[in-house]
Scaffold this motif. Structure first.
Motif, mmCIF file in Angstrom:
data_model
loop_
_atom_site.group_PDB
_atom_site.id
_atom_site.type_symbol
_atom_site.label_atom_id
_atom_site.label_comp_id
_atom_site.label_asym_id
_atom_site.label_seq_id
_atom_site.Cartn_x
_atom_site.Cartn_y
_atom_site.Cartn_z
ATOM 1 N N ALA A 208 0.887 -1.173 0.000
ATOM 2 C CA ALA A 208 0.000 0.000 0.000
ATOM 3 C C ALA A 208 0.919 1.216 0.000
ATOM 4 C CB ALA A 208 -0.892 -0.015 1.233
ATOM 5 N N MET A 209 0.752 2.077 -0.980
ATOM 6 C CA MET A 209 1.680 3.204 -1.134
ATOM 7 C C MET A 209 0.946 4.526 -0.922
ATOM 8 S SD MET A 209 3.842 1.907 -4.414
ATOM 9 C CE MET A 209 3.689 0.186 -4.962
ATOM 10 N N VAL A 210 1.568 5.376 -0.144
ATOM 11 C CA VAL A 210 0.967 6.679 0.148
ATOM 12 C C VAL A 210 1.932 7.769 -0.305
ATOM 13 C CG1 VAL A 210 -0.050 8.157 1.920
ATOM 14 C CG2 VAL A 210 -0.161 5.660 2.169
ATOM 15 N N HIS B 126 -0.728 7.266 -13.623
ATOM 16 C CA HIS B 126 0.252 6.197 -13.371
ATOM 17 C C HIS B 126 -0.218 5.298 -12.219
ATOM 18 C CE1 HIS B 126 4.071 4.156 -13.008
ATOM 19 N NE2 HIS B 126 4.137 4.506 -11.739
ATOM 20 N N PHE B 127 -0.627 5.926 -11.115
ATOM 21 C CA PHE B 127 -1.124 5.128 -9.983
ATOM 22 C C PHE B 127 -2.304 4.262 -10.424
ATOM 23 C CE2 PHE B 127 0.402 8.846 -7.197
ATOM 24 C CZ PHE B 127 1.564 8.198 -6.828
ATOM 25 N N GLN B 128 -3.210 4.896 -11.138
ATOM 26 C CA GLN B 128 -4.436 4.192 -11.541
ATOM 27 C C GLN B 128 -4.118 2.991 -12.445
ATOM 28 O OE1 GLN B 128 -7.475 6.987 -12.461
ATOM 29 N NE2 GLN B 128 -8.934 5.544 -11.580
ATOM 30 N N SER B 129 -3.054 3.099 -13.243
ATOM 31 C CA SER B 129 -2.696 2.000 -14.149
ATOM 32 C C SER B 129 -2.138 0.803 -13.381
ATOM 33 C CB SER B 129 -1.672 2.482 -15.178
ATOM 34 O OG SER B 129 -0.399 2.594 -14.585
ATOM 35 N N LEU B 130 -1.704 1.041 -12.127
ATOM 36 C CA LEU B 130 -1.064 -0.038 -11.365
ATOM 37 C C LEU B 130 -1.962 -0.647 -10.291
ATOM 38 C CD1 LEU B 130 2.439 1.586 -10.736
ATOM 39 C CD2 LEU B 130 1.940 -0.286 -12.298
ATOM 40 N N GLY B 131 -2.965 0.083 -9.862
ATOM 41 C CA GLY B 131 -3.780 -0.442 -8.757
ATOM 42 C C GLY B 131 -4.971 0.441 -8.465
ATOM 43 N N GLN B 132 -5.337 0.455 -7.188
ATOM 44 C CA GLN B 132 -6.596 1.066 -6.777
ATOM 45 C C GLN B 132 -6.310 2.222 -5.820
ATOM 46 O OE1 GLN B 132 -8.432 -1.793 -4.215
ATOM 47 N NE2 GLN B 132 -10.313 -0.625 -3.925
ATOM 48 N N PHE B 133 -7.109 3.272 -5.895
ATOM 49 C CA PHE B 133 -6.984 4.362 -4.929
ATOM 50 C C PHE B 133 -7.788 4.026 -3.672
ATOM 51 C CE2 PHE B 133 -6.032 6.978 -8.743
ATOM 52 C CZ PHE B 133 -4.810 7.459 -8.320
ATOM 53 N N VAL B 134 -7.180 4.265 -2.515
ATOM 54 C CA VAL B 134 -7.869 4.005 -1.249
ATOM 55 C C VAL B 134 -7.585 5.150 -0.278
ATOM 56 C CG1 VAL B 134 -7.686 1.474 -1.497
ATOM 57 C CG2 VAL B 134 -5.893 2.737 -0.280
ATOM 58 N N GLY B 135 -8.324 5.185 0.822
ATOM 59 C CA GLY B 135 -8.053 6.144 1.891
ATOM 60 C C GLY B 135 -7.076 5.538 2.896
ATOM 61 N N SER C 126 -2.632 5.832 -2.037
ATOM 62 C CA SER C 126 -3.371 6.844 -1.304
ATOM 63 C C SER C 126 -2.663 8.185 -1.524
ATOM 64 C CB SER C 126 -3.386 6.465 0.174
ATOM 65 O OG SER C 126 -4.438 7.111 0.821
ATOM 66 N N ILE C 127 -3.462 9.223 -1.665
ATOM 67 C CA ILE C 127 -2.914 10.561 -1.957
ATOM 68 C C ILE C 127 -3.052 11.444 -0.722
ATOM 69 C CG2 ILE C 127 -3.130 12.609 -3.445
ATOM 70 C CD1 ILE C 127 -2.322 10.079 -4.985
ATOM 71 N N SER C 128 -1.976 12.141 -0.398
ATOM 72 C CA SER C 128 -2.055 13.099 0.706
ATOM 73 C C SER C 128 -1.325 14.387 0.332
ATOM 74 C CB SER C 128 -1.457 12.490 1.982
ATOM 75 O OG SER C 128 -0.065 12.317 1.846
ATOM 76 N N PHE C 129 -1.693 15.438 1.030
ATOM 77 C CA PHE C 129 -1.064 16.754 0.839
ATOM 78 C C PHE C 129 -0.703 17.310 2.201
ATOM 79 C CE2 PHE C 129 -2.928 16.480 -3.285
ATOM 80 C CZ PHE C 129 -2.304 17.433 -4.092
ATOM 81 N N ASP C 130 0.411 18.022 2.262
ATOM 82 C CA ASP C 130 0.801 18.699 3.496
ATOM 83 C C ASP C 130 0.800 20.209 3.285
ATOM 84 O OD1 ASP C 130 1.232 16.207 4.575
ATOM 85 O OD2 ASP C 130 3.388 16.449 4.841
ATOM 86 N N PRO D 143 -9.854 9.353 -2.816
ATOM 87 C CA PRO D 143 -9.741 9.853 -1.445
ATOM 88 C C PRO D 143 -8.462 10.659 -1.263
ATOM 89 C CG PRO D 143 -10.107 7.457 -1.475
ATOM 90 C CD PRO D 143 -9.801 7.883 -2.880
ATOM 91 N N VAL D 144 -8.545 11.721 -0.480
ATOM 92 C CA VAL D 144 -7.353 12.523 -0.222
ATOM 93 C C VAL D 144 -7.289 12.948 1.241
ATOM 94 C CG1 VAL D 144 -8.516 14.569 -1.193
ATOM 95 C CG2 VAL D 144 -6.042 14.614 -0.869
#
Ligand SMILES: [Zn+2]
Length: 286
Positions: A35-37, A64-73, A92-96, A116-117
């Protein structure tokens, strides 16, 4: 000559990409897919700097992410680590920091695609509209969101997270009262600001020097569901799930591709973050 070189580079990229996808497929088959964030700071097409990427590049990252797997929270990232089953690669996508310009491209795109973000902000900067010192020093005092913008984002489904009151560097703070003020009191402050529960905390700087046991203990005591680091790491089944490892999404695309290829050397090189585990907090997630 140049055309031959370009074709060779393209062929190489295709072979490397096939190898990476094969590796992720193997891990998925064994139900131990990573699981990559990724964490970002600012998506904008003006004032480029090392913590900004363009809207076009950001879109490319998402594709790119979407081509490899699924977006999750983040909760799903933790569930996989805790329950020991991860049947496909997930992202999973995050912002600081809370840069206002993210509302122009990045956030509408994420909301539109249903991705999800987790969006981590420092409350004093939001409340007083104070730019970050590193932007002031660079001569470009970039705007941050206002409290009402933040409330709108929360209402739109963006998961607002805590990034301390004024972006403190915990490697320089020992006073327990100051630590509690930046974490425990700030969780309350942010929840009041947005009118919703705040589930996650992201360490400013997020390196091992900041991830001190007594600071992580304050994150536990505040009642957060988990915390995010920023030194670069994967989230794997069986790991400590209270700690969500993230890698930097901002730099050039080749580094992102390297992260998403699942580089096992990065796992071996990951620093060990030591802190007392509080089993007391486990039952509510089981
Ligand atoms: Zn930050």
């Amino acid at each position: 000559m140049q055309i031959t070189h370009r074709i060779a580079m393209k062929m190489r990229a295709i072979v490397v990409s096939a190898l990476h996808r094969g590796r992720l497929r193997e891990m998925a088959k064994k139900k131990v897919a990573p699981a990559m964030v990724a964490f970002y700071h600012r998506v904008a097409n003006s004032n480029p700097n090392p913590w900004t990427i363009s809207s076009e590049d950001f879109r490319r990252h998402l594709d790119h992410f979407q081509s490899l797997g699924q977006f999750v929270g983040l909760a799903e990232v933790q569930r996989r680590m805790r329950e020991g089953v991860s049947a496909n690669p997930c992202f999973s996508i995050s912002f600081d920091d809370g840069y206002a310009e993210n509302a122009l491209y990045a956030l509408p795109l994420l909301i539109e695609r249903g991705i999800p973000v987790a969006y981590f902000v420092s409350t004093d900067h939001i409340r007083y509209g104070t730019p970050f010192q590193h932007d002031v020093d660079a001569g470009v005092p970039l705007a941050v969101h206002s409290p009402s913008e933040l409330r709108q984002l929360a209402t739109a489904g963006v998961s607002i997270g805590c990034h301390t009151r004024n972006h403190v560097d915990f490697s320089k703070i020992e006073d327990p009262q100051l630590i509690d003020e930046q974490i425990i009191e700030d969780k309350d402050r942010l929840e009041q600001m947005i009118g919703q529960r705040v589930a996650y905390f992201a360490f400013p700087y997020g390196l091992p020097a900041q991830l001190k046991p007594k600071v992580i203990d304050a994150v536990y005591r505040a009642g957060f569901d988990g915390f995010c680091s920023a030194f670069g790491g994967y989230n794997l089944v069986g790991q400590d799930w209270f700690h969500i490892r993230r890698f930097h999404g901002d730099p050039e695309f080749s580094r992102l591709v390297n992260w998403t290829s699942f580089d096992s050397r990065k796992v071996q090189m990951e620093p060990h973050i030591d802190y007392p585990q509080r089993s007391l907090f486990l039952p509510q997630y089981s």
